[in-house]
Enzyme design. Structure first.
Site, mmCIF file in Angstrom:
data_model
loop_
_atom_site.group_PDB
_atom_site.id
_atom_site.type_symbol
_atom_site.label_atom_id
_atom_site.label_comp_id
_atom_site.label_asym_id
_atom_site.label_seq_id
_atom_site.Cartn_x
_atom_site.Cartn_y
_atom_site.Cartn_z
ATOM 1 N N GLY A 171 14.142 8.920 -6.370
ATOM 2 C CA GLY A 171 13.395 7.787 -6.902
ATOM 3 C C GLY A 171 14.277 6.604 -7.221
ATOM 4 O O GLY A 171 13.835 5.632 -7.840
ATOM 5 N N GLY A 207 15.830 9.605 -0.372
ATOM 6 C CA GLY A 207 15.432 9.194 0.973
ATOM 7 C C GLY A 207 15.664 7.710 1.120
ATOM 8 O O GLY A 207 16.555 7.262 1.827
ATOM 9 N N ARG A 218 4.350 -1.077 4.478
ATOM 10 C CA ARG A 218 4.702 -1.131 3.059
ATOM 11 C C ARG A 218 4.232 -2.397 2.345
ATOM 12 O O ARG A 218 3.734 -2.319 1.213
ATOM 13 C CB ARG A 218 6.205 -0.948 2.868
ATOM 14 C CG ARG A 218 6.720 0.426 3.300
ATOM 15 C CD ARG A 218 8.139 0.698 2.840
ATOM 16 N NE ARG A 218 8.176 0.994 1.419
ATOM 17 C CZ ARG A 218 8.626 0.185 0.489
ATOM 18 N NH1 ARG A 218 9.086 -1.021 0.810
ATOM 19 N NH2 ARG A 218 8.632 0.537 -0.775
ATOM 20 N N TYR A 278 1.752 -0.974 -0.386
ATOM 21 C CA TYR A 278 2.391 -0.889 -1.696
ATOM 22 C C TYR A 278 2.626 -2.248 -2.357
ATOM 23 O O TYR A 278 3.223 -2.312 -3.422
ATOM 24 C CB TYR A 278 3.750 -0.196 -1.577
ATOM 25 C CG TYR A 278 3.698 1.235 -1.108
ATOM 26 C CD1 TYR A 278 2.963 2.196 -1.801
ATOM 27 C CD2 TYR A 278 4.400 1.640 0.013
ATOM 28 C CE1 TYR A 278 2.930 3.511 -1.383
ATOM 29 C CE2 TYR A 278 4.370 2.963 0.455
ATOM 30 C CZ TYR A 278 3.636 3.894 -0.250
ATOM 31 O OH TYR A 278 3.599 5.198 0.166
ATOM 32 N N CYS A 320 -6.367 -6.852 13.222
ATOM 33 C CA CYS A 320 -7.663 -7.515 13.025
ATOM 34 C C CYS A 320 -8.128 -7.548 11.575
ATOM 35 O O CYS A 320 -9.277 -7.892 11.308
ATOM 36 C CB CYS A 320 -8.726 -6.842 13.891
ATOM 37 S SG CYS A 320 -9.085 -5.144 13.385
#
Length: 413
Positions: free
Chosen positions: A228, A273, A310, A314, A340
Protein backbone atom coordinates in the site's frame (compact mmCIF):
# COMPACT_ATOMS: atom_id res chain seq x y z
CA UNK A 1 24.05 11.12 -19.82
CA UNK A 2 23.62 8.93 -22.94
CA UNK A 3 21.29 8.39 -25.88
CA UNK A 4 18.57 7.00 -23.63
CA UNK A 5 18.69 8.98 -20.39
CA UNK A 6 19.33 12.40 -18.93
CA UNK A 7 21.35 13.15 -15.78
CA UNK A 8 18.34 12.16 -13.64
CA UNK A 9 18.20 8.76 -15.37
CA UNK A 10 14.90 9.68 -17.05
CA UNK A 11 14.40 8.75 -20.69
CA UNK A 12 15.09 11.50 -23.20
CA UNK A 13 11.94 12.66 -24.94
CA UNK A 14 13.58 12.04 -28.31
CA UNK A 15 14.17 8.42 -27.33
CA UNK A 16 10.53 7.92 -26.36
CA UNK A 17 9.38 9.41 -29.66
CA UNK A 18 11.79 7.11 -31.47
CA UNK A 19 10.10 4.13 -29.79
CA UNK A 20 6.66 5.29 -30.94
CA UNK A 21 7.94 5.39 -34.52
CA UNK A 22 9.27 1.86 -34.12
CA UNK A 23 6.31 0.28 -32.31
CA UNK A 24 3.40 2.67 -32.97
CA UNK A 25 0.90 4.12 -30.52
CA UNK A 26 -0.69 3.71 -28.09
CA UNK A 27 2.35 2.18 -26.42
CA UNK A 28 3.35 1.09 -22.93
CA UNK A 29 7.04 1.34 -22.06
CA UNK A 30 8.56 -0.12 -18.87
CA UNK A 31 11.97 0.72 -17.46
CA UNK A 32 13.63 -2.29 -15.78
CA UNK A 33 16.29 0.03 -14.30
CA UNK A 34 13.59 1.81 -12.26
CA UNK A 35 12.02 -1.49 -11.17
CA UNK A 36 15.34 -2.75 -9.88
CA UNK A 37 16.03 0.57 -8.18
CA UNK A 38 12.71 0.40 -6.32
CA UNK A 39 13.31 -3.22 -5.31
CA UNK A 40 16.74 -2.38 -3.91
CA UNK A 41 15.35 0.74 -2.21
CA UNK A 42 12.84 -1.39 -0.36
CA UNK A 43 15.43 -3.97 0.64
CA UNK A 44 17.71 -1.23 1.94
CA UNK A 45 14.91 0.64 3.71
CA UNK A 46 14.21 -2.39 5.90
CA UNK A 47 17.79 -3.62 6.20
CA UNK A 48 17.39 -3.79 9.99
CA UNK A 49 15.04 -6.75 9.56
CA UNK A 50 17.14 -9.87 9.10
CA UNK A 51 14.39 -12.12 7.75
CA UNK A 52 12.80 -9.75 5.24
CA UNK A 53 10.90 -11.13 2.25
CA UNK A 54 9.60 -9.02 -0.63
CA UNK A 55 6.88 -10.53 -2.81
CA UNK A 56 5.95 -8.73 -6.02
CA UNK A 57 2.17 -8.19 -6.16
CA UNK A 58 1.80 -9.24 -9.76
CA UNK A 59 -1.77 -8.00 -10.21
CA UNK A 60 -0.11 -4.61 -10.77
CA UNK A 61 1.43 -5.84 -14.01
CA UNK A 62 1.29 -9.49 -15.02
CA UNK A 63 3.43 -9.46 -18.14
CA UNK A 64 5.42 -12.70 -17.96
CA UNK A 65 8.69 -10.91 -18.68
CA UNK A 66 8.22 -8.60 -15.70
CA UNK A 67 7.51 -11.58 -13.48
CA UNK A 68 10.70 -13.21 -14.73
CA UNK A 69 12.61 -10.01 -14.03
CA UNK A 70 11.55 -9.93 -10.37
CA UNK A 71 12.17 -13.64 -10.00
CA UNK A 72 15.77 -13.07 -11.10
CA UNK A 73 16.08 -10.25 -8.55
CA UNK A 74 15.18 -12.72 -5.79
CA UNK A 75 11.62 -11.60 -5.18
CA UNK A 76 8.76 -13.84 -4.19
CA UNK A 77 5.26 -13.47 -5.65
CA UNK A 78 1.89 -12.33 -4.36
CA UNK A 79 -0.91 -13.88 -6.45
CA UNK A 80 -4.66 -13.31 -6.09
CA UNK A 81 -5.95 -15.70 -8.75
CA UNK A 82 -5.06 -19.22 -9.81
CA UNK A 83 -4.09 -17.80 -13.21
CA UNK A 84 -1.53 -15.53 -11.52
CA UNK A 85 -0.22 -18.59 -9.66
CA UNK A 86 0.24 -20.39 -12.97
CA UNK A 87 1.96 -17.36 -14.51
CA UNK A 88 4.29 -17.24 -11.51
CA UNK A 89 5.21 -20.90 -11.88
CA UNK A 90 5.77 -20.35 -15.61
CA UNK A 91 8.05 -17.40 -14.75
CA UNK A 92 10.23 -19.69 -12.64
CA UNK A 93 9.07 -18.94 -9.08
CA UNK A 94 9.39 -21.83 -6.65
CA UNK A 95 5.92 -22.80 -5.36
CA UNK A 96 6.86 -21.93 -1.79
CA UNK A 97 7.87 -18.43 -2.90
CA UNK A 98 4.34 -17.81 -4.16
CA UNK A 99 1.63 -16.75 -1.71
CA UNK A 100 -1.90 -17.14 -3.04
CA UNK A 101 -4.33 -14.76 -1.31
CA UNK A 102 -7.72 -15.20 -2.99
CA UNK A 103 -11.05 -13.60 -2.15
CA UNK A 104 -14.50 -15.01 -2.97
CA UNK A 105 -13.09 -17.71 -5.28
CA UNK A 106 -14.44 -21.23 -5.64
CA UNK A 107 -13.11 -23.95 -3.38
CA UNK A 108 -11.99 -25.78 -6.53
CA UNK A 109 -9.58 -22.90 -7.24
CA UNK A 110 -8.12 -23.18 -3.75
CA UNK A 111 -7.75 -26.95 -4.17
CA UNK A 112 -5.87 -26.33 -7.41
CA UNK A 113 -3.46 -24.07 -5.50
CA UNK A 114 -2.88 -26.96 -3.07
CA UNK A 115 -2.05 -29.19 -6.04
CA UNK A 116 0.50 -26.60 -7.21
CA UNK A 117 2.07 -26.60 -3.74
CA UNK A 118 2.00 -22.83 -3.21
CA UNK A 119 1.41 -21.03 0.07
CA UNK A 120 -2.19 -19.98 0.69
CA UNK A 121 -3.84 -17.22 2.73
CA UNK A 122 -7.51 -17.73 3.55
CA UNK A 123 -9.88 -14.94 4.53
CA UNK A 124 -13.22 -16.62 5.19
CA UNK A 125 -14.32 -18.73 8.16
CA UNK A 126 -16.47 -21.03 6.05
CA UNK A 127 -13.66 -21.67 3.58
CA UNK A 128 -11.22 -22.20 6.45
CA UNK A 129 -13.48 -24.89 7.88
CA UNK A 130 -13.86 -26.61 4.49
CA UNK A 131 -10.13 -26.44 3.94
CA UNK A 132 -9.41 -27.95 7.34
CA UNK A 133 -11.72 -30.87 6.59
CA UNK A 134 -10.22 -31.53 3.14
CA UNK A 135 -6.55 -30.60 3.67
CA UNK A 136 -5.79 -30.85 7.42
CA UNK A 137 -2.06 -31.37 6.81
CA UNK A 138 -1.59 -28.32 4.56
CA UNK A 139 -0.46 -25.30 6.60
CA UNK A 140 -2.07 -22.03 5.63
CA UNK A 141 -2.01 -18.33 6.47
CA UNK A 142 -4.91 -16.20 7.64
CA UNK A 143 -5.77 -12.80 6.22
CA UNK A 144 -6.96 -10.58 9.04
CA UNK A 145 -9.30 -7.61 8.64
CA UNK A 146 -7.91 -5.03 11.11
CA UNK A 147 -10.88 -2.61 10.79
CA UNK A 148 -8.65 0.19 9.53
CA UNK A 149 -9.77 2.72 6.92
CA UNK A 150 -6.70 3.50 4.81
CA UNK A 151 -5.84 4.17 1.20
CA UNK A 152 -5.97 6.86 -1.47
CA UNK A 153 -9.76 6.58 -1.85
CA UNK A 154 -12.65 4.36 -0.81
CA UNK A 155 -12.28 2.05 -3.83
CA UNK A 156 -8.78 1.03 -2.81
CA UNK A 157 -9.40 0.82 0.94
CA UNK A 158 -9.75 -2.85 1.79
CA UNK A 159 -9.13 -3.19 5.53
CA UNK A 160 -12.16 -1.39 7.00
CA UNK A 161 -14.93 -3.08 8.97
CA UNK A 162 -17.31 -3.34 6.00
CA UNK A 163 -14.71 -4.69 3.58
CA UNK A 164 -15.21 -8.08 1.93
CA UNK A 165 -11.55 -8.88 2.58
CA UNK A 166 -10.12 -10.73 5.57
CA UNK A 167 -11.44 -12.33 8.74
CA UNK A 168 -12.22 -9.76 11.42
CA UNK A 169 -9.73 -9.77 14.24
CA UNK A 170 -12.80 -9.91 16.51
CA UNK A 171 -13.47 -13.40 15.12
CA UNK A 172 -10.25 -14.96 16.42
CA UNK A 173 -12.22 -17.25 18.79
CA UNK A 174 -13.99 -18.69 15.72
CA UNK A 175 -10.62 -19.34 14.06
CA UNK A 176 -9.35 -21.13 17.16
CA UNK A 177 -12.48 -23.30 17.27
CA UNK A 178 -12.01 -24.34 13.64
CA UNK A 179 -8.35 -25.16 14.25
CA UNK A 180 -9.29 -27.30 17.23
CA UNK A 181 -11.99 -29.13 15.27
CA UNK A 182 -9.96 -29.77 12.12
CA UNK A 183 -6.35 -29.88 13.30
CA UNK A 184 -5.28 -27.46 10.58
CA UNK A 185 -2.02 -25.58 11.19
CA UNK A 186 -1.53 -21.82 10.81
CA UNK A 187 1.86 -20.75 9.44
CA UNK A 188 1.33 -17.00 9.30
CA UNK A 189 -0.90 -13.95 9.40
CA UNK A 190 -1.56 -11.46 6.62
CA UNK A 191 -2.98 -7.96 6.39
CA UNK A 192 -3.54 -5.43 3.62
CA UNK A 193 -5.46 -2.24 4.38
CA UNK A 194 -5.35 -0.39 1.06
CA UNK A 195 -3.26 1.32 -1.59
CA UNK A 196 -1.63 4.77 -1.79
CA UNK A 197 -1.18 5.04 1.99
CA UNK A 198 1.07 7.95 2.99
CA UNK A 199 0.33 7.94 6.74
CA UNK A 200 2.53 5.34 8.42
CA UNK A 201 0.19 5.29 11.42
CA UNK A 202 -2.08 2.98 9.42
CA UNK A 203 0.74 0.44 9.01
CA UNK A 204 1.76 0.65 12.65
CA UNK A 205 -1.81 0.35 13.92
CA UNK A 206 -2.31 -2.72 11.75
CA UNK A 207 1.01 -4.19 12.87
CA UNK A 208 -0.01 -4.01 16.53
CA UNK A 209 -3.23 -5.86 15.74
CA UNK A 210 -1.38 -8.60 13.80
CA UNK A 211 1.19 -9.02 16.55
CA UNK A 212 -1.54 -9.21 19.18
CA UNK A 213 -3.37 -11.88 17.17
CA UNK A 214 -0.32 -13.93 16.21
CA UNK A 215 1.10 -14.19 19.73
CA UNK A 216 -1.53 -16.83 20.61
CA UNK A 217 -0.75 -19.16 17.72
CA UNK A 218 2.24 -21.54 17.95
CA UNK A 219 4.68 -22.30 15.14
CA UNK A 220 4.00 -19.40 12.78
CA UNK A 221 6.79 -18.62 10.32
CA UNK A 222 5.74 -15.24 8.91
CA UNK A 223 3.93 -11.98 9.46
CA UNK A 224 2.75 -10.47 6.17
CA UNK A 225 1.96 -6.74 6.00
CA UNK A 226 0.88 -6.66 2.35
CA UNK A 227 1.72 -3.24 0.94
CA UNK A 228 0.00 0.00 0.00
CA UNK A 229 3.04 2.27 -0.16
CA UNK A 230 2.32 5.52 -1.95
CA UNK A 231 4.59 6.68 -4.78
CA UNK A 232 4.95 10.12 -6.32
CA UNK A 233 2.44 11.09 -9.01
CA UNK A 234 3.35 14.75 -9.30
CA UNK A 235 6.07 17.19 -8.29
CA UNK A 236 6.53 17.43 -4.50
CA UNK A 237 3.91 14.74 -3.98
CA UNK A 238 3.51 13.12 -0.55
CA UNK A 239 4.84 9.54 -0.45
CA UNK A 240 5.17 6.81 2.15
CA UNK A 241 8.29 7.49 4.21
CA UNK A 242 9.88 4.04 4.36
CA UNK A 243 12.74 5.26 6.56
CA UNK A 244 10.38 6.41 9.29
CA UNK A 245 8.22 3.30 8.90
CA UNK A 246 11.29 1.10 9.20
CA UNK A 247 12.36 2.88 12.40
CA UNK A 248 9.14 2.11 14.21
CA UNK A 249 8.15 -1.18 12.59
CA UNK A 250 11.55 -2.83 13.05
CA UNK A 251 11.46 -2.22 16.78
CA UNK A 252 7.88 -3.48 17.03
CA UNK A 253 8.76 -6.59 15.05
CA UNK A 254 11.84 -7.37 17.10
CA UNK A 255 9.86 -6.97 20.33
CA UNK A 256 7.22 -9.33 18.98
CA UNK A 257 9.80 -11.96 17.99
CA UNK A 258 11.39 -11.73 21.42
CA UNK A 259 8.03 -12.13 23.17
CA UNK A 260 6.95 -14.92 20.83
CA UNK A 261 10.08 -16.94 21.55
CA UNK A 262 9.92 -19.03 18.40
CA UNK A 263 12.44 -21.78 17.79
CA UNK A 264 12.45 -20.84 14.11
CA UNK A 265 13.08 -17.40 12.57
CA UNK A 266 9.93 -15.45 11.75
CA UNK A 267 9.89 -13.76 8.36
CA UNK A 268 8.46 -10.30 7.81
CA UNK A 269 6.84 -10.09 4.38
CA UNK A 270 5.87 -7.11 2.26
CA UNK A 271 3.94 -7.47 -1.00
CA UNK A 272 4.43 -4.26 -3.02
CA UNK A 273 3.10 -3.96 -6.55
CA UNK A 274 2.61 -0.31 -7.41
CA UNK A 275 5.72 0.68 -5.42
CA UNK A 276 7.89 -1.56 -7.61
CA UNK A 277 6.48 -0.91 -11.08
CA UNK A 278 4.30 2.21 -11.19
CA UNK A 279 7.04 4.76 -11.79
CA UNK A 280 8.75 2.52 -14.33
CA UNK A 281 5.88 2.90 -16.79
CA UNK A 282 5.21 5.39 -19.58
CA UNK A 283 2.07 5.43 -21.70
CA UNK A 284 2.53 7.14 -25.06
CA UNK A 285 -0.42 8.25 -27.19
CA UNK A 286 -0.86 10.18 -30.42
CA UNK A 287 -3.07 13.28 -30.60
CA UNK A 288 -5.82 12.66 -33.14
CA UNK A 289 -7.69 15.95 -32.89
CA UNK A 290 -7.80 19.33 -31.16
CA UNK A 291 -11.38 20.34 -30.53
CA UNK A 292 -12.55 23.76 -29.30
CA UNK A 293 -15.94 24.11 -27.60
CA UNK A 294 -17.53 27.13 -25.96
CA UNK A 295 -15.56 26.53 -22.75
CA UNK A 296 -12.92 23.85 -23.29
CA UNK A 297 -10.03 22.87 -25.54
CA UNK A 298 -9.97 19.10 -25.92
CA UNK A 299 -6.95 17.10 -27.01
CA UNK A 300 -8.36 13.81 -28.31
CA UNK A 301 -5.90 10.90 -28.39
CA UNK A 302 -5.76 7.42 -29.90
CA UNK A 303 -6.59 5.64 -26.64
CA UNK A 304 -9.18 5.60 -23.90
CA UNK A 305 -10.23 3.96 -20.66
CA UNK A 306 -10.05 0.65 -22.52
CA UNK A 307 -6.26 0.99 -22.18
CA UNK A 308 -5.78 3.27 -19.18
CA UNK A 309 -8.64 3.09 -16.69
CA UNK A 310 -7.18 4.53 -13.50
CA UNK A 311 -8.05 8.23 -14.07
CA UNK A 312 -11.67 7.37 -14.77
CA UNK A 313 -12.14 4.54 -12.26
CA UNK A 314 -10.13 5.85 -9.30
CA UNK A 315 -10.00 9.55 -10.18
CA UNK A 316 -6.24 8.97 -10.24
CA UNK A 317 -3.84 11.72 -11.27
CA UNK A 318 -1.22 10.92 -13.91
CA UNK A 319 1.15 13.64 -15.08
CA UNK A 320 0.74 14.35 -18.81
CA UNK A 321 3.52 15.88 -20.89
CA UNK A 322 3.72 16.85 -24.55
CA UNK A 323 7.05 15.30 -25.49
CA UNK A 324 6.74 16.44 -29.13
CA UNK A 325 6.71 20.10 -28.15
CA UNK A 326 8.57 20.32 -24.82
CA UNK A 327 9.44 24.00 -25.28
CA UNK A 328 5.96 25.09 -26.34
CA UNK A 329 4.11 27.68 -24.29
CA UNK A 330 1.76 26.26 -21.72
CA UNK A 331 -1.96 26.22 -22.38
CA UNK A 332 -4.90 24.49 -20.72
CA UNK A 333 -6.30 21.29 -22.21
CA UNK A 334 -8.65 18.52 -21.26
CA UNK A 335 -7.09 15.32 -22.55
CA UNK A 336 -9.70 12.78 -23.64
CA UNK A 337 -9.89 9.44 -25.38
CA UNK A 338 -11.82 7.94 -28.27
CA UNK A 339 -14.30 5.84 -26.26
CA UNK A 340 -18.02 6.53 -26.60
CA UNK A 341 -18.49 7.57 -22.96
CA UNK A 342 -16.85 9.94 -20.49
CA UNK A 343 -13.23 9.24 -21.14
CA UNK A 344 -11.02 11.88 -19.53
CA UNK A 345 -7.32 11.35 -18.78
CA UNK A 346 -6.76 14.86 -17.43
CA UNK A 347 -9.18 17.71 -16.82
CA UNK A 348 -8.10 21.30 -17.53
CA UNK A 349 -4.39 20.48 -17.43
CA UNK A 350 -1.59 22.95 -18.04
CA UNK A 351 0.41 21.32 -20.84
CA UNK A 352 2.88 22.53 -23.49
CA UNK A 353 0.91 23.60 -26.57
CA UNK A 354 -0.62 20.51 -28.18
CA UNK A 355 -0.98 20.07 -31.93
CA UNK A 356 -2.59 17.26 -33.89
CA UNK A 357 0.02 14.54 -34.40
CA UNK A 358 1.89 15.31 -31.17
CA UNK A 359 2.91 12.53 -28.78
CA UNK A 360 1.71 12.81 -25.19
CA UNK A 361 3.37 10.89 -22.37
CA UNK A 362 1.44 9.79 -19.28
CA UNK A 363 3.64 8.96 -16.31
CA UNK A 364 3.28 6.31 -13.59
CA UNK A 365 1.83 3.86 -16.11
CA UNK A 366 3.55 0.70 -14.87
CA UNK A 367 0.92 -0.48 -12.37
CA UNK A 368 -2.77 -1.24 -12.81
CA UNK A 369 -2.82 0.18 -16.31
CA UNK A 370 -2.34 -2.49 -18.97
CA UNK A 371 -3.41 -5.14 -16.43
CA UNK A 372 -6.85 -3.47 -16.23
CA UNK A 373 -7.21 -2.94 -19.99
CA UNK A 374 -10.05 -4.32 -22.12
CA UNK A 375 -11.39 -4.54 -25.66
CA UNK A 376 -14.28 -2.17 -25.01
CA UNK A 377 -15.60 -0.61 -28.25
CA UNK A 378 -13.84 -3.54 -29.96
CA UNK A 379 -10.54 -1.69 -29.68
CA UNK A 380 -7.23 -3.54 -29.77
CA UNK A 381 -5.05 -3.56 -26.69
CA UNK A 382 -1.67 -1.85 -27.20
CA UNK A 383 1.91 -3.06 -27.39
CA UNK A 384 4.22 -3.29 -24.39
CA UNK A 385 7.97 -2.66 -24.54
CA UNK A 386 10.55 -3.37 -21.84
CA UNK A 387 13.82 -1.45 -21.65
CA UNK A 388 16.28 -4.01 -20.32
CA UNK A 389 20.03 -3.47 -20.19
CA UNK A 390 19.44 -0.26 -22.18
CA UNK A 391 17.86 -2.10 -25.11
CA UNK A 392 14.20 -2.11 -26.11
CA UNK A 393 12.32 -5.40 -26.32
CA UNK A 394 8.77 -5.95 -27.51
CA UNK A 395 7.13 -7.99 -24.73
CA UNK A 396 3.56 -7.92 -25.99
CA UNK A 397 2.41 -7.49 -29.57
CA UNK A 398 -0.38 -5.11 -30.50
CA UNK A 399 -3.65 -6.96 -30.93
CA UNK A 400 -5.33 -7.48 -34.29
CA UNK A 401 -8.84 -8.33 -35.46
CA UNK A 402 -7.88 -11.99 -35.25
CA UNK A 403 -7.29 -11.56 -31.50
CA UNK A 404 -10.76 -10.09 -31.08
CA UNK A 405 -12.52 -12.99 -32.77
CA UNK A 406 -10.21 -15.86 -31.79
CA UNK A 407 -12.60 -17.33 -29.22
CA UNK A 408 -15.82 -16.49 -31.01
CA UNK A 409 -17.77 -19.54 -32.16
CA UNK A 410 -19.75 -18.55 -35.25
CA UNK A 411 -23.09 -20.21 -35.85
CA UNK A 412 -25.32 -20.18 -38.93
CA UNK A 413 -28.02 -17.58 -38.47
Amino acid sequence: MNELRDKNFQFHKEYLIKLTKKYGTPLYIYDSYKMKKQYIKMKNSFSGIENLIINYACKANTNLNILKFFQKLGSGLDAVSIQEVELGLKAGFHPKKIIFTPNCVSFQEITKAVDFGVRINLDNLSVLEQFGECHPNYSIGIRINPHIMAGGNSKISVGHIDSKFGISYCQIPHIKRILKNTGIKIEGFHMHTGSDISDIKSFLEGAKILFRVAIDFPDISYINFGSGFKVSYKKNDVITDLTVLNHYLTEEFKDFCKSYGSRQPINLIFEPGKFLVSESGYFLVNVNVIKHTTSTVFAGVDSGFNHFLRPMFYNAYHYIENISNPNGRFRFYTVVGYICESDTFGLNRKIQEIREGDILCMKNAGAYCFSMSSNYNSRYRPSEVLIFQEKDFLIRKRETMQDLIRNIVEIHI
